[in-house]
Every structure is written in structure tokens, then in C-alpha cells.
Motif scaffolding. Structure first.
Motif, PDB file in Angstrom:
ATOM      1  N   LEU A 109     -38.321  27.361 -12.148  1.00 35.59           N
ATOM      2  CA  LEU A 109     -37.129  28.080 -11.700  1.00 35.59           C
ATOM      3  C   LEU A 109     -37.107  28.199 -10.179  1.00 35.59           C
ATOM      4  O   LEU A 109     -36.070  27.991  -9.540  1.00 35.59           O
ATOM      5  N   LEU A 110     -38.244  28.514  -9.601  1.00 38.28           N
ATOM      6  CA  LEU A 110     -38.314  28.666  -8.147  1.00 38.28           C
ATOM      7  C   LEU A 110     -38.009  27.358  -7.426  1.00 38.28           C
ATOM      8  O   LEU A 110     -37.376  27.345  -6.371  1.00 38.28           O
ATOM      9  N   MET A 111     -38.466  26.251  -8.016  1.00 42.93           N
ATOM     10  CA  MET A 111     -38.284  24.952  -7.366  1.00 42.93           C
ATOM     11  C   MET A 111     -37.047  24.211  -7.857  1.00 42.93           C
ATOM     12  O   MET A 111     -36.921  23.006  -7.658  1.00 42.93           O
ATOM     13  N   SER A 112     -36.139  24.945  -8.484  1.00 44.96           N
ATOM     14  CA  SER A 112     -34.928  24.308  -9.007  1.00 44.96           C
ATOM     15  C   SER A 112     -33.922  23.981  -7.912  1.00 44.96           C
ATOM     16  O   SER A 112     -32.981  23.221  -8.131  1.00 44.96           O
ATOM     17  N   SER A 113     -34.095  24.559  -6.734  1.00 52.64           N
ATOM     18  CA  SER A 113     -33.211  24.238  -5.614  1.00 52.64           C
ATOM     19  C   SER A 113     -33.958  24.407  -4.301  1.00 52.64           C
ATOM     20  O   SER A 113     -35.027  25.028  -4.254  1.00 52.64           O
ATOM     21  N   SER A 114     -33.379  23.850  -3.260  1.00 50.33           N
ATOM     22  CA  SER A 114     -34.014  23.868  -1.946  1.00 50.33           C
ATOM     23  C   SER A 114     -32.961  24.131  -0.881  1.00 50.33           C
ATOM     24  O   SER A 114     -31.793  23.782  -1.053  1.00 50.33           O
ATOM     25  N   LEU A 115     -33.383  24.765   0.209  1.00 54.11           N
ATOM     26  CA  LEU A 115     -32.485  25.014   1.337  1.00 54.11           C
ATOM     27  C   LEU A 115     -32.942  24.133   2.500  1.00 54.11           C
ATOM     28  O   LEU A 115     -33.889  24.469   3.211  1.00 54.11           O
ATOM     29  N   PRO A 116     -32.303  22.984   2.695  1.00 57.12           N
ATOM     30  CA  PRO A 116     -32.800  21.997   3.662  1.00 57.12           C
ATOM     31  C   PRO A 116     -32.830  22.478   5.103  1.00 57.12           C
ATOM     32  O   PRO A 116     -33.693  22.068   5.882  1.00 57.12           O
ATOM     33  N   ALA A 117     -31.900  23.359   5.475  1.00 57.24           N
ATOM     34  CA  ALA A 117     -31.866  23.835   6.862  1.00 57.24           C
ATOM     35  C   ALA A 117     -33.137  24.584   7.236  1.00 57.24           C
ATOM     36  O   ALA A 117     -33.450  24.736   8.424  1.00 57.24           O
ATOM     37  N   SER A 118     -33.887  25.023   6.231  1.00 56.24           N
ATOM     38  CA  SER A 118     -35.111  25.778   6.491  1.00 56.24           C
ATOM     39  C   SER A 118     -36.198  24.931   7.136  1.00 56.24           C
ATOM     40  O   SER A 118     -37.185  25.474   7.640  1.00 56.24           O
ATOM     41  N   ILE A 119     -36.029  23.616   7.112  1.00 54.86           N
ATOM     42  CA  ILE A 119     -36.973  22.755   7.827  1.00 54.86           C
ATOM     43  C   ILE A 119     -36.985  23.133   9.305  1.00 54.86           C
ATOM     44  O   ILE A 119     -38.020  23.093   9.969  1.00 54.86           O
ATOM     45  N   GLY A 120     -35.819  23.520   9.811  1.00 53.05           N
ATOM     46  CA  GLY A 120     -35.732  23.944  11.206  1.00 53.05           C
ATOM     47  C   GLY A 120     -36.587  25.159  11.488  1.00 53.05           C
ATOM     48  O   GLY A 120     -37.208  25.258  12.550  1.00 53.05           O
ATOM     49  N   ASP A 121     -36.632  26.089  10.537  1.00 56.65           N
ATOM     50  CA  ASP A 121     -37.476  27.279  10.700  1.00 56.65           C
ATOM     51  C   ASP A 121     -38.950  26.890  10.755  1.00 56.65           C
ATOM     52  O   ASP A 121     -39.707  27.386  11.595  1.00 56.65           O
ATOM     53  N   MET A 122     -39.353  26.016   9.830  1.00 57.97           N
ATOM     54  CA  MET A 122     -40.765  25.624   9.777  1.00 57.97           C
ATOM     55  C   MET A 122     -41.176  24.839  11.019  1.00 57.97           C
ATOM     56  O   MET A 122     -42.267  25.024  11.552  1.00 57.97           O
ATOM     57  N   ALA A 123     -40.294  23.956  11.482  1.00 59.91           N
ATOM     58  CA  ALA A 123     -40.605  23.160  12.671  1.00 59.91           C
ATOM     59  C   ALA A 123     -40.615  24.014  13.930  1.00 59.91           C
ATOM     60  O   ALA A 123     -41.347  23.728  14.886  1.00 59.91           O
TER      61      ALA A 123
END
Length: 207
Positions: A109-123
Motif C-alpha cells: 500500500l505504501l509503495m502503490s504510488s510515488s511523488l517524483p518531485a520529491s527527488i528534488g528534496d533528496m538531492a
């Protein structure tokens, strides 16, 4: 154990591959997320340019803390954005589709979707650590480890918040509001707040 890891790695990989046809959009979203974060830390830089420290806090401390928060929230929403759909799935009955599968319900359930813009936060995290946090490259792994612990704390609290829909039928929006309150409370100035408020924020709400 191997099957468990393989299955969930497949889910995670499927989420990432789903954005492959939209690489430009993914890059733009991530870039503007980094710009948004950068604007915040630049304001702190201007502030500390005129005030050397506030209650022992300097720009380096704020930058390190902000990097940890950015990474933990970004990683949580990139890999486990399905957490924000829990309340909706409970109310519309689509959660049943996960229960009938011969796999652990919560990870899927947790991995059923992703928020791609969050890559910016991690980077953004290692960039702000090194640029403003006066951090050597050798210290980055330590902060990444602390950030991973923060991911667990943030994700656990978010699961609890959105699972409230099990008891509050038809109150889907309430979980979203509670989630937003958690984000807001984490930015509150706690100095001078009553002991009861600080107790709740540092225990029940790990803000």
C-alpha cells in the motif's frame, strides 16, 4: 525474505519506471522543488548575515537540520507516497484489493504510488549540507543515516494519521488536515509554549 525483498523492489522499480516517459517533466518538477528549498535557506543566510546566532543556532545548524528534514520528507513521499491514500482507500473500499493479495498489505500500500518531485528534496539535502552546513564529504554518510531514521519516524507518524479513517468513517479530509497540522507544528517556535504543548509535540506528534 528474498521473495519479500524481490517483490517490494519490483514495486519500487515499477514506480520509478512509470516516470521514464516523462523525464523532462520529472526533471522540471524536481528542479523547481530544489529552487523552492533553496529560496528558504537563502533567506536564512540573509538573516544570519546580520545576526551571527540565535540561542546558539547558527546558519550551519539550520542548514544541517533543514537538509535532514528535506531528505526524510522527500524519501518518504518518493518511495512511500501511497501512505497519503490510506484514508481514501479505507473509505472507498479499494483497500480490499490489497488485503486479498498474498502479500503484506502495508508495504504494498505504501509503495502503490510515488511523488517524483520529491527527488528534488533528496538531492537538495547533500547540497545544502556542503554549501551552507560547513560539512565535509566524509560527514555526509552520518547525516544520511540520521535522515533515514527521520524517514522511519515521519513515515510511522503519517501512517498513524491516515489510518485514523478506520475509526472516523467518512472523514477522509480529516486525516489530510491532521497531516498538515503535523507539518505546521514542526515549524512552530516552541520556546515559551506551555509544557503540555511541548510534551504533545515531542511525544505524540514527533515534530
Amino acid at each position: 525474505m528474498k521473495d519479500f525483498l524481490t517483490y517490494h523492489w519490483t514495486l519500487m522499480r515499477a514506480n520509478m519506471l512509470s516516470y521514464a516517459p516523462e523525464k523532462k517533466r520529472l526533471f522540471i518538477m524536481s528542479f523547481f522543488m530544489m529552487i523552492q528549498n533553496a529560496m528558504f535557506i537563502v533567506l536564512w543566510g540573509i538573516f544570519f548575515g546580520s545576526v551571527s546566532e540565535v540561542k546558539g543556532w547558527q546558519l550551519e545548524d539550520v542548514a544541517r537540520m533543514y537538509g535532514i528534514v528535506a531528505f526524510s520528507v522527500g524519501a518518504s513521499l518518493f518511495f512511500f507516497n501511497g501512505v497519503r491514500s490510506i484514508a481514501y482507500r479505507i473509505n472507498d473500499g479499494t483497500l480490499d484489493g490489497f488485503i486479498t493479495k498474498p502479500r503484506a498489505v502495508l508495504p504494498a500500500l505504501l509503495m502503490s504510488s510515488s511523488l517524483p518531485a520529491s527527488i528534488g528534496d533528496m538531492a537538495f539535502a547533500p547540497i545544502v549540507w556542503i554549501t551552507f552546513g560547513n560539512l565535509a564529504w566524509g560527514e555526509v554518510p552520518l547525516l544520511l543515516f540520521v535522515s533515514l531514521i527521520s524517514v522511519v519516524i515521519f513515515l510511522s507518524m503519517t501512517i498513524i494519521i491516515f489510518s485514523a479513517a478506520f475509526w472516523l468513517k467518512g472523514q477522509t479530509r480529516f486525516s489530510e488536515q491532521l497531516f498538515e497540522m503535523l507539518i505546521i507544528s514542526s515549524s512552530m517556535i516552541l520556546r515559551g509554549q506551555p509544557f503540555g504543548v511541548r510534551l504533545v509535540i515531542f511525544t505524540i506528534l514527533p515534530a
